[in-house]
Design an enzyme around this catalytic site. Structure first.
Site, PDB file in Angstrom:
ATOM      1  N   GLU A 149     -31.053 -95.673  52.204  1.00  0.00           N
ATOM      2  CA  GLU A 149     -31.823 -94.936  51.196  1.00  0.00           C
ATOM      3  C   GLU A 149     -31.983 -93.475  51.592  1.00  0.00           C
ATOM      4  O   GLU A 149     -31.851 -92.569  50.766  1.00  0.00           O
ATOM      5  CB  GLU A 149     -33.221 -95.557  51.028  1.00  0.00           C
ATOM      6  N   SER A 191     -42.755-103.037  55.571  1.00  0.00           N
ATOM      7  CA  SER A 191     -43.719-102.430  54.672  1.00  0.00           C
ATOM      8  C   SER A 191     -45.094-102.470  55.330  1.00  0.00           C
ATOM      9  O   SER A 191     -45.422-103.417  56.036  1.00  0.00           O
ATOM     10  CB  SER A 191     -43.750-103.194  53.350  1.00  0.00           C
ATOM     11  N   THR A 226     -16.348-102.909  37.598  1.00  0.00           N
ATOM     12  CA  THR A 226     -16.328-101.665  36.846  1.00  0.00           C
ATOM     13  C   THR A 226     -17.574-101.701  35.975  1.00  0.00           C
ATOM     14  O   THR A 226     -18.003-102.788  35.554  1.00  0.00           O
ATOM     15  CB  THR A 226     -15.086-101.527  35.941  1.00  0.00           C
ATOM     16  N   HIS A 227     -18.196-100.566  35.761  1.00  0.00           N
ATOM     17  CA  HIS A 227     -19.460-100.502  35.012  1.00  0.00           C
ATOM     18  C   HIS A 227     -20.526-101.388  35.655  1.00  0.00           C
ATOM     19  O   HIS A 227     -21.441-101.846  34.959  1.00  0.00           O
ATOM     20  CB  HIS A 227     -19.273-100.907  33.545  1.00  0.00           C
ATOM     21  N   LYS A 237     -27.452 -68.648  57.096  1.00  0.00           N
ATOM     22  CA  LYS A 237     -27.505 -69.541  58.253  1.00  0.00           C
ATOM     23  C   LYS A 237     -28.320 -70.797  58.041  1.00  0.00           C
ATOM     24  O   LYS A 237     -27.875 -71.903  58.376  1.00  0.00           O
ATOM     25  CB  LYS A 237     -28.006 -68.780  59.476  1.00  0.00           C
ATOM     26  N   TYR A 290     -21.417 -55.539  53.646  1.00  0.00           N
ATOM     27  CA  TYR A 290     -22.505 -56.301  54.226  1.00  0.00           C
ATOM     28  C   TYR A 290     -23.821 -55.953  53.544  1.00  0.00           C
ATOM     29  O   TYR A 290     -24.109 -54.783  53.279  1.00  0.00           O
ATOM     30  CB  TYR A 290     -22.645 -56.043  55.744  1.00  0.00           C
ATOM     31  N   GLN A 348     -27.875 -62.684  55.758  1.00  0.00           N
ATOM     32  CA  GLN A 348     -28.581 -63.385  56.830  1.00  0.00           C
ATOM     33  C   GLN A 348     -29.075 -64.747  56.332  1.00  0.00           C
ATOM     34  O   GLN A 348     -29.318 -65.658  57.126  1.00  0.00           O
ATOM     35  CB  GLN A 348     -29.758 -62.527  57.301  1.00  0.00           C
ATOM     36  N   LYS A 359     -41.598-107.834  53.643  1.00  0.00           N
ATOM     37  CA  LYS A 359     -40.541-106.866  53.324  1.00  0.00           C
ATOM     38  C   LYS A 359     -39.665-106.483  54.506  1.00  0.00           C
ATOM     39  O   LYS A 359     -40.115-106.351  55.628  1.00  0.00           O
ATOM     40  CB  LYS A 359     -41.165-105.574  52.757  1.00  0.00           C
TER      41      LYS A 359
HETATM   42  N1  ARG Z   1     -29.167 -60.985  61.658  1.00  0.00           N
HETATM   43  C1  ARG Z   1     -28.169 -60.395  60.875  1.00  0.00           C
HETATM   44  C2  ARG Z   1     -27.485 -61.460  60.006  1.00  0.00           C
HETATM   45  O1  ARG Z   1     -27.689 -62.579  60.256  1.00  0.00           O
HETATM   46  C3  ARG Z   1     -27.140 -59.754  61.725  1.00  0.00           C
HETATM   47  C4  ARG Z   1     -26.432 -58.625  61.062  1.00  0.00           C
HETATM   48  C5  ARG Z   1     -27.387 -57.520  60.846  1.00  0.00           C
HETATM   49  N2  ARG Z   1     -26.718 -56.350  60.349  1.00  0.00           N
HETATM   50  C6  ARG Z   1     -27.386 -55.349  59.876  1.00  0.00           C
HETATM   51  N3  ARG Z   1     -26.715 -54.340  59.435  1.00  0.00           N
HETATM   52  N4  ARG Z   1     -28.696 -55.386  59.770  1.00  0.00           N
HETATM   53  O2  ARG Z   1     -26.771 -61.181  59.102  1.00  0.00           O
END
Ligand code: ARG
Length: 468
Positions: free
Chosen positions: A298, A285, A163-164, A333, A325, A330, A291
């Site tokens: 890491e 190294s 601990t610590h 992703k 939306y 977008q 090394k």
């Molecule tokens: N490429 C767009 C996204 O990833 C798809 C949806 C586009 N919708 C729109 N109304 N422009 O969100």
């Protein structure tokens, strides 16, 4: 540049536009570079959508068959690497749909009936992440297996528990290793919970208000293996909770990996020398010939920064967005994909690394000497002889101070010497002060006694299906 226009063909949405899109706009808004990886799931969703449209009489069976054949062809070409992605078509959805229409003509133009890219992209991402979730579970199980195999191999080896980062009480190495098994078990549970919550069909929300066409969402949901359909069309196209939840799950996985990595780095140092990482899993190294560096742990530790960045990035993207939306979404992703790639690669290499790591049992045992690690056992001994714990704590504190003054350890003291501090101490004290005696006395549920650790190990082996 900014005023330049593309020479390209008209957009799928080009009808209301008098001018073609500026090339700079196409470059700025395109997502095909990173959303192309959704192609399988986009096509899977479109195929079921087309079959539903035919069932509902919205397209003919011939049109359906042409769509299915065209989509299958496109999928094969993308898989083979022969499909040409066009950035001016923005994203994976448009690239596939345009190519379909070029191939099969008017029937292709019917695929998008009763559908918007807004519900389509939500579908694609859920389908994609569902598969990723299952892969993550496999990788986590693989890492757990590596830990459990080490725990079995070194069952009985003692080491200091900290601990610590100060030596605290002796434990079994296997107990320490199985602590990580528990962490990764919770991670698997979290991913299961997330999968169950996210497994809901978004398709049918259309742009955001639903559709007037007679679609059958329940049928599509069943075909795609969803457990139900989303309840509110507006929520459906603006919701990214499922991506955020996954990012949080990924953060905890990487955090657990990072803590494990930190210990490996520390334990591989000359100061500790608890572990030896196989040569194939270390690097050298460029200047210091002697090394051997633990670069893998890491880097795993270092990569936790970008995984956290991904979570914070998407949190900030979604914060303050009005319903429903918005194109901002977008931006979901790249962080999600990057975090997934990073965590999956880290899990895989961590399992390999552990399989190529050995422990130095003598060094581990040596480290349990010194540091008065059985002081609590001495106090507990006095408690069993009816001394109130606080008083016992004081007595043992004075004994430790006495030892430190003389430069000796608890186990170096004679019985007479100890009895000067309390006459309740008798000859059986030496069993209590031994490392094994201390470890094996900790029989409470979840404790480090050999019997308990063996039980935990057997449970873990059973759960992972590891035959002994
Ligand atoms: N490429 C767009 C996204 O990833 C798809 C949806 C586009 N919708 C729109 N109304 N422009 O969100």
């Amino acid at each position: 540049m900014s005023g330049q226009e593309n020479s390209g063909s008209s957009k799928l949405w080009g009808g209301r536009f008098a001018e073609t899109t500026a090339a700079s706009v196409e470059a700025f808004t395109a997502s095909i570079q990173y959303d192309a990886r959704l192609f399988r799931h986009d096509i899977m969703g479109s195929m079921v959508h087309a079959r539903m449209l035919a069932r509902q009489g919205l397209i003919s069976n011939e049109e359906r068959d042409a769509i299915l054949a065209g989509l299958a062809e496109i999928r094969d070409e993308i898989e083979a690497g022969t499909f040409e992605f066009r950035p001016e078509l923005e994203d994976i959805h448009m690239n596939i749909e345009k190519s379909l229409t070029d191939r099969i003509g008017p029937a292709g133009a019917k695929l998008h009936t009763a559908r918007s890219r807004n519900d389509q992209v939500a579908l694609d991402l859920r389908l994609y992440l569902r598969d990723e979730g299952r892969e993550l579970d496999q990788l986590l199980a693989g890492l757990q297996e590596a830990l459990v195999r080490l725990a079995r191999r070194y069952l009985g080896a003692v080491m200091p528990g900290y601990t610590h980062l100060q030596r605290a009480q002796p434990v079994l190495l296997s107990h320490h290793l199985l602590a990580y098994h528990e962490m990764f078990d919770r991670d698997r549970g979290r991913i299961r919970d997330w999968l169950a919550r996210m497994n809901v069909l978004p398709l049918g929300a259309a742009a955001m208000a639903g559709t007037g066409l007679p679609i059958d969402r329940e049928w599509v949901a069943a075909e795609l293996g969803f457990s139900g359909v989303s309840a509110n069309s507006m929520d459906t196209v603006s919701d990214r909770d499922f991506a955020l939840e996954l990012l949080f799950c990924l953060n905890l996985v990487q955090l657990h990996l990072s803590r494990l990595s930190e210990e490996l780095v520390l334990w591989a140092s000359k100061e500790f020398e608890f572990v030896r990482i196989g040569d194939r899993y270390c690097t050298g190294s460029s200047i210091m010939p002697q090394k051997k560096n633990p670069d893998i742990p890491e880097l795993i530790r270092g990569k936790s920064g970008r995984v956290t960045g991904a979570l914070v990035s998407l949190l900030m993207t979604v914060k303050g967005l009005p319903l429903t939306y918005n194109r901002d979404l977008q931006e979901d992703k790249e962080p999600v994909f990057d975090a997934l790639d990073t965590v999956k690669a880290s899990l895989a290499i961590a399992a390999e690394l552990l399989a190529n790591t050995t422990f130095d049992q003598d060094r581990l045992r040596q480290a349990t000497r010194g540091g008065f690690m059985t002081a609590t056992d001495l106090a507990d001994y006095l408690v069993r002889r009816n001394m109130p714990f606080r008083e016992a704590h004081g007595v043992v504190g004075r004994i430790v101070a006495h030892c430190q003054e003389r430069g000796i350890e608890l186990e170096d003291m004679s019985l007479e010497e100890m009895r000067e501090f309390s006459d309740r101490i008798e000859a059986d004290i030496f069993d209590v002060l031994s490392v094994e005696g201390s470890v094996n006395s900790r029989l409470s549920t979840g404790g480090t006694a050999l019997a308990r650790v063996e039980e935990a190990l057997r449970r873990a082996e059973q759960q992972l299906g590891i035959a002994r």
